[in-house]
Scaffold this active site. Structure first.
Site, PDB file in Angstrom:
ATOM      1  CB  CYS A 132     -94.821 -18.304 -36.058  1.00 45.91           C
ATOM      2  SG  CYS A 132     -94.694 -18.634 -37.840  1.00 45.91           S
ATOM      3  CE  LYS A 152    -104.719 -18.696 -29.263  1.00 43.24           C
ATOM      4  NZ  LYS A 152    -103.794 -18.300 -30.355  1.00 43.24           N
ATOM      5  NE  ARG A 199     -97.914 -23.525 -27.379  1.00 43.26           N
ATOM      6  CZ  ARG A 199     -98.804 -23.699 -28.360  1.00 43.26           C
ATOM      7  NH1 ARG A 199    -100.095 -23.792 -28.067  1.00 43.26           N
ATOM      8  NH2 ARG A 199     -98.412 -23.780 -29.607  1.00 43.26           N
ATOM      9  CB  CYS A 255     -99.094 -21.096 -42.219  1.00 42.25           C
ATOM     10  SG  CYS A 255     -99.799 -21.195 -40.557  1.00 42.25           S
ATOM     11  NE  ARG A 293    -105.236 -23.977 -27.137  1.00 36.53           N
ATOM     12  CZ  ARG A 293    -104.610 -23.951 -28.328  1.00 36.53           C
ATOM     13  NH1 ARG A 293    -103.557 -23.176 -28.513  1.00 36.53           N
ATOM     14  NH2 ARG A 293    -105.060 -24.676 -29.344  1.00 36.53           N
ATOM     15  CB  CYS A 302     -98.604 -18.499 -34.193  1.00 33.85           C
ATOM     16  SG  CYS A 302     -99.515 -20.051 -34.390  1.00 33.85           S
ATOM     17  CB  CYS A 326     -94.506 -25.253 -37.752  1.00 32.50           C
ATOM     18  SG  CYS A 326     -96.291 -24.925 -37.815  1.00 32.50           S
ATOM     19  CE  LYS A 352    -106.179 -21.895 -32.432  1.00 33.17           C
ATOM     20  NZ  LYS A 352    -104.856 -21.558 -32.978  1.00 33.17           N
TER      21      LYS A 352
END
Length: 642
Positions: A503, A287, A134, A549, A203, A553, A509, A285
């Site tokens: 996603c 953001k 990514r 899930c 991120r 995302c 994944c 993470k």
């Protein structure tokens, strides 16, 4: 008019009284054994020094563990980070083995380098390992040279497609281990980076993708670039790993260097290769998004930090409103985990934004939970403490009081699809890409256009692409060739598709429970058919987002109709988001099988058509009606009159 943000009811606190994070004071000492800032992760935490004591207490890179810290539980990832020599070991050794995969510790560390280890879950008879890479592109900016490089790498080392993400980056799937260094170094040497695109750190920083030559848009994008630079790792592990220590860095603005090095309020690890992150980086993470008033193309309130440019009556940027505590991830059947939207923290003058952001990040670094990663995002810290206590602690690291937030106009979702004037004589063209997947004739044609006209591009937070700096005389030939490849102007794209997101989910994944990207085309066609059946017009739409899930995302919890995988061919249905992404949805039904969608959705669409108020969106309608009434309408529905 002041924008009103609404939060879900009943989630003000996640922890019981005995679980709440407690504050206390710990002495800060030096040692060579640990990177904690005189803190442990779930019991007693150090508080930042006040301005009166900042000269006597400083953060240092390796303080000694206390007795409490020795017995405090830490997650496995925290131990891996501590022993890694700043995200190097054992990844550096694992990359040299002949095995197609890396071990558990290296799997965690390679995330900081911008990669996830994956395998095809649909293959039988063994695991076929590969890596997803990514990129990191603040504001979604992609130079011409980098786009062409990514296009080549997808064909030579990937699966022949590029994926545009919901955080304005590329994802390149299918890279095998022995090609990782070649691919990584190619990205670095062609004006790109994957550093920090994954892992427990800041991120990619979002900002509006539109290349407008307007003061507020340019300032928002400049601020996003500066925040990204401020919070970029400094210890060199990335370049050591992929380009043998050679540095490919542009000169940083002096205000970024000054803000990073400033330790007047005890924010930094002294003499550490990572002055902001230390050995442990962040608990999870992190953001950040930056935008301008009215423009919610960035899903502002889903971020840990949302930053909004505030200008004076002459259009000159003066400062920023700051929002904190957003986050989408949750776990099924665990009510203590939840999606949450950010709430106002306050206003800062423009010269203070880097210091304020740094203070927020350090507060999360010091006080976010490190024992259980399900609760390690900053939203849980704020939910436990409350915004007032959180603000008080941040202000001690910031060294100032936040001013009251400035009033803002209502938010709008802006897609930037179609042709728009930039403001400098050139044009930009926004192109819809279903689920951000660039492949086949679309990929080939985009490559030809971008290469022929030497165009830079931008990636949007809605998985679309913007071609920049187009001369007026190029518009007609570019429009024609793009249309032949299926890249149509927005009037020829179904409105449902224009706002939908999904996603990747299966097959790569590892967290996917059911389909998302591969399933959403048929789902949208069925929704359109239901619209036609109940008499809704073509230009009417709802925001549909699908994830495989509950990690969120594609930000399904902000959708008017969110579908979150909760079993094979089964989804949890979320209702109540709004078209401008300012209200969070709520879980409506569990375990809705994909073949039962018409039984659930058609009655809702029909009653929205006949019972809505003036200009009332589907999400607003479902909120006003209430879930009990909606379920009653489903149970008693006998079909729409012909």
């Amino acid at each position: 008019m002041t924008t009103s943000f609404r939060s879900p009811a009943g989630v003000a606190t996640v922890f019981s009284a005995d679980q709440k994070i407690r504050l206390g004071r710990l002495d800060v000492l030096r040692s060579s054994r640990t990177g904690f800032l005189g803190r442990n992760v779930s019991g007693v935490h150090s508080v930042p020094p006040s301005s009166s004591s900042s000269s006597s207490i400083q953060a240092v890179s390796t303080p000694a563990k206390t007795e409490t810290a020795k017995t405090t539980k830490r997650s496995k990832v925290e131990i891996i980070k501590e022993k890694s020599n700043f995200i190097r070991y054992p990844l550096n050794e694992e990359l040299l083995t002949e095995a197609p995969n890396v071990n558990e510790s290296a799997v965690q560390l390679i995330k900081f380098h911008g990669s996830y280890q994956q395998y095809n879950r649909e293959e039988r008879g063994g695991r076929s390992y590969s890596f997803m890479l990514r990129t990191k592109n603040p504001s979604g900016k992609v130079p011409n040279q980098l786009y062409l490089t990514m296009d080549d790498l997808a064909d030579e080392f990937g699966i022949g497609t590029l994926r545009l993400t919901t955080r304005q980056t590329f994802q390149l799937h299918g890279v095998v281990k022995q090609n990782l260094k070649t691919v990584m170094s190619s990205i670095i040497k062609n004006m790109g980076s994957t550093l920090g695109a994954c892992g427990d750190l800041n991120r990619n920083v979002l900002a509006p993708a539109a290349p407008y030559v307007k003061k507020d848009y340019l300032f928002a994008q400049e601020t996003a670039d500066n925040i990204a630079a401020l919070l970029s790792p400094q210890s060199g592990f990335y370049y050591d790993m992929w380009v043998d220590g050679e540095q490919f860095l542009t000169a940083e603005p002096p205000e970024v260097v000054k803000a990073r090095n400033d330790n007047s309020h005890g924010t930094n690890f002294v003499d550490s290769p990572e002055p902001i992150y230390g050995t442990q980086f962040l608990p999870r993470k992190f953001k950040i998004a930056v935008t301008v008033p009215t423009d919610n193309s960035v899903d502002l309130l889903t971020n840990d930090i949302g930053v909004v440019v505030v200008s004076d009556e002459n259009g000159e940027p003066q400062g920023f409103n700051i929002y904190v505590g957003g986050g989408m991830g949750r776990t099924h059947r665990m009510e203590s985990t939840f999606a949450r939207i950010a709430e106002p923290l306050g206003y800062v003058p423009k010269e203070d934004i880097l210091y304020a952001v740094k203070a927020i990040v350090v507060t999360q670094r010091e006080h976010g939970r490190r024992d259980d990663r399900k609760y390690s995002r900053m939203k849980y810290l704020i939910s436990s403490w409350g915004i007032e206590k959180f603000r008080d602690v941040v202000e001690q690291y910031y060294g100032k009081k936040f001013e009251s937030s400035r009033d803002l106009p209502e938010w709008e979702f802006k897609s930037y699809l179609g042709w728009h004037e930039q403001g400098d004589g050139a044009w930009f063209c926004g192109l819809h890409v279903d689920s951000g997947r660039v492949g086949g004739i679309m990929k080939k044609t985009l490559r030809e256009v971008i290469e022929k006209y030497n165009l830079d591009v931008r990636i949007t937070p809605n998985q679309n692409i913007v071609l920049c700096d187009i001369k007026s005389e190029w518009k007609r030939p570019i429009t024609t060739v793009l249309a032949q490849a299926g890249l149509l102007q927005p009037e020829f794209v179904d409105p449902l598709n224009q706002t939908a997101m999904a996603c990747p989910a299966f097959p790569l994944c590892p967290l996917a429970i059911t389909e998302a990207e591969r399933g959403i085309p048929s789902i949208l066609k069925r929704v359109r058919a239901m619209f036609e059946k109940v008499g809704l017009e073509y230009d009417e739409s709802v925001v549909v987002r699908v994830t495989g899930c509950p990690n969120g995302c594609a930000r399904p919890y902000m959708a008017e109709l969110g579908l979150v995988g909760d079993g094979p061919n089964s989804y949890q249905v979320w209702l109540g988001g709004t078209p401008n992404q300012t209200q969070i949805a709520r879980a409506f039904m569990d375990k809705v099988k994909i073949h039962d969608f018409e039984k659930v959705f058609e009655p809702l669409f029909y009653n929205w058509k006949i019972g809505r108020q003036s200009k009332e969106s589907f999400g607003e309608f479902t909120t006003r009606m209430g879930f009990e009434k909606l379920k009653e309408l489903i149970d008693t529905y006998e079909g729409s009159p012909k």
